[in-house]
Write an enzyme that holds these catalytic residues in place. Structure first.
Site, short mmCIF file in Angstrom:
data_model
loop_
_atom_site.label_atom_id
_atom_site.label_comp_id
_atom_site.label_asym_id
_atom_site.label_seq_id
_atom_site.Cartn_x
_atom_site.Cartn_y
_atom_site.Cartn_z
N ASN A 1 17.99 10.57 0.10
CA ASN A 1 18.25 9.56 -0.93
C ASN A 1 19.73 9.21 -0.90
O ASN A 1 20.54 10.02 -0.46
CB ASN A 1 17.93 10.12 -2.32
CG ASN A 1 16.47 10.04 -2.65
OD1 ASN A 1 15.65 9.81 -1.78
ND2 ASN A 1 16.15 10.25 -3.91
N ASP B 1 11.66 12.22 -3.43
CA ASP B 1 10.37 12.42 -4.10
C ASP B 1 9.32 12.98 -3.15
O ASP B 1 8.38 13.64 -3.59
CB ASP B 1 9.89 11.10 -4.70
CG ASP B 1 10.71 10.73 -5.92
OD1 ASP B 1 10.95 11.62 -6.75
OD2 ASP B 1 11.15 9.56 -6.03
N LYS C 1 11.91 18.14 18.74
CA LYS C 1 12.28 16.73 18.54
C LYS C 1 11.11 15.82 18.95
O LYS C 1 10.54 16.00 20.03
CB LYS C 1 13.51 16.42 19.41
CG LYS C 1 14.07 15.07 19.16
CD LYS C 1 15.30 14.83 20.04
CE LYS C 1 15.80 13.42 19.81
NZ LYS C 1 16.75 13.02 20.83
N PRO D 1 8.41 19.04 -5.74
CA PRO D 1 8.31 19.41 -7.16
C PRO D 1 9.32 18.62 -7.99
O PRO D 1 10.42 18.33 -7.50
CB PRO D 1 8.63 20.90 -7.18
CG PRO D 1 9.24 21.21 -5.86
CD PRO D 1 8.82 20.16 -4.89
N ASP D 2 8.94 18.27 -9.21
CA ASP D 2 9.90 17.62 -10.12
C ASP D 2 10.70 18.73 -10.80
O ASP D 2 10.20 19.42 -11.69
CB ASP D 2 9.16 16.75 -11.15
CG ASP D 2 10.13 15.91 -11.95
OD1 ASP D 2 11.18 16.44 -12.36
OD2 ASP D 2 9.85 14.71 -12.14
N LYS E 1 9.27 13.35 -18.77
CA LYS E 1 9.80 14.63 -18.26
C LYS E 1 9.97 15.64 -19.40
O LYS E 1 10.32 16.80 -19.15
CB LYS E 1 11.12 14.41 -17.55
CG LYS E 1 10.96 13.40 -16.39
CD LYS E 1 11.90 13.60 -15.26
CE LYS E 1 11.64 12.54 -14.20
NZ LYS E 1 11.76 13.03 -12.85
#
Ligand code: CTP
Length: 408
Positions: free
Chosen positions: A213, A282, A292, A310-311, A350
């Site tokens: 990210n 995510d 590779k 996992p959150d 959450k």
């Protein structure tokens, strides 16, 4: 505004090769908008000239208690009555021994003794050879000076000017500035243990490729510093970033979302505040190739299967609820549109009391940002400011909410 802004600091230099670092320290303090009055011992002037320190501090330098510039001839009194701090950097072994005995035979030792103790803290940044630092006499002096009310900063380890290696180097100027900021910051989080996630995570595809990210980690690192400056014990679980560990903070480096989850889960119970600033990927690749992946005619582009990570934030909040443990959880919502609505929804989904929203990607990697804070009373904007300033404001916002939350 940083904690040092506008502070009147007497910067004392005693003799030692680390005097060369005092020039950079002075420059950083001036950059942070402090007023710096330099006072040097005769020995310090053997290592660096008063001219250099005058040019950097933009103030005449004092070196003698007999300085005729003070109309009452009491430079030791005049220089400390308005001061917010006396910082001696470097503090030599000899100067420490002098201070310990309340000896006052030069201007710097005299003003340390004459300073109003209640309003003008004394901070010492020792610098010496490793044998001198380890000597029982020095260690005894450090302990006694601390119990007399001085704040004796630690020393760094490494190569020394004498050619030896070990403890005794003066802290780097930037580290000393961080320590001073801590002295000047209200200890709003004293007694609290704060856990922070920061940066991106990296999810491997094969040994040489991966997905990640966008996150510089700057906001999380700024929060870790601000929480430490406000008196908290801080653990920072960080994904791969190129930032140095913030001073005073325990940093745990991880790579993937799963590693971050494990690192957080293993220590969450020892903390009472959790701030999740990390941009956790995510999804991760289901079957990471051990070799590779090669481009072949048959597979010009590989098809990857993903599974959800996992959150971390939701699981910490939920785990604490399940065990009736108290941990104040703060999330960050990075959005590209409808910030208020998404931040509000994420706070509820959450199960956390506070969500901080920001709009990317225009702000990713920058040093400033604008934030929206959302709690059960509604939302409020923290106007555009540097990430350091926003971190200080957020720490204050969190500290305000803690007593009632942790009591509830
Ligand atoms: N978060 C987390 N673990 C994850 C995903 C997110 O701890 N696996 C935390 C982030 O650190 C942040 C908050 O949850 O504090 C919101 O993250 P964000 O990426 O904005 O939202 P997501 O939950 O990932 O939802 P979406 O990607 O759909 O916007």
């Amino acid at each position: 505004m940083n904690a040092i802004w506008g502070k009147k600091i007497v910067l004392g230099l005693s003799g030692g090769i680390a005097c060369y670092k005092a020039a950079e320290l002075c420059r950083l303090l001036i950059k942070a908008r402090a007023h710096v009055q330099v006072v040097m011992t005769e020995a310090a002037a053997q290592f660096i000239t008063p001219v250099t320190m005058q040019a950097l501090s933009n103030q005449e330098v004092y070196t003698s208690q007999w300085d005729a510039r003070a109309s009452n001839n009491m430079a030791h009194i005049n220089l400390t009555r308005e001061a917010d701090m006396v910082l001696v950097a470097p503090t030599s072994a000899d100067f420490m021994a002098k201070l310990l005995h309340g000896q006052a035979d030069d201007l710097l030792s005299l003003l340390c003794l004459a300073r109003p103790m209640a309003s003008c803290p004394l901070v010492l940044a020792p610098a010496m050879n490793r044998e001198m630092w380890l000597h029982p006499a020095t260690q005894r002096n450090v302990a006694q000076l601390s119990s007399d009310g001085a704040q004796v900063l630690g020393v760094a380890a490494g190569d020394q000017a004498c050619g030896e290696t070990g403890d005794g180097r003066m802290l780097e100027p930037a580290e000393i500035v961080q320590e001073l900021a801590r002295v000047f910051t209200a200890p709003a989080l004293l007694g609290h243990r704060v856990l922070i996630t920061a940066g991106p995570t990296f999810e491997a595809i094969d040994p040489v490729r991966g997905i990640t990210n966008r996150s510089s980690g700057k906001m999380g690192y700024a929060l870790a510093s601000a929480a430490w400056q406000a008196g908290a014990e801080v653990t920072l679980v960080s994904g791969p970033v190129s930032l140095a560990a913030p001073r005073g903070v325990k940093r745990v480096m991880v790579e993937s979302g799963q590693e971050m989850h494990e690192a957080v889960t293993s220590c969450a119970a020892q903390h009472d505040v959790f701030i999740a600033t990390a941009a956790v990927a995510d999804w991760r690749v289901k079957d990471v190739s051990t070799q590779k992946l090669k481009k072949t005619k048959e597979t010009p582009s590989p098809v990857l299967d993903f599974i959800q990570n996992p959150d971390i934030l939701a699981s910490v909040a939920q785990g604490a609820r399940a065990q009736s443990r108290e941990i104040y959880c703060v999330g960050f919502a990075a959005e590209t549109q409808d910030l208020a609505r998404h931040a509000h929804d994420k706070r509820l989904s959450k199960g956390v009391p506070l969500m901080v929203g920001n709009l990317g990607p225009a702000t990713f990697g920058l040093d400033d940002n604008e934030l929206l804070i959302v709690d059960d009373r509604g939302s409020r904007t923290l106007p555009r400011a540097s990430k350091d300033e926003l971190a200080q404001s957020l720490v204050w916002e969190i500290a305000q909410r803690l007593p009632s939350y942790l009591k509830a």
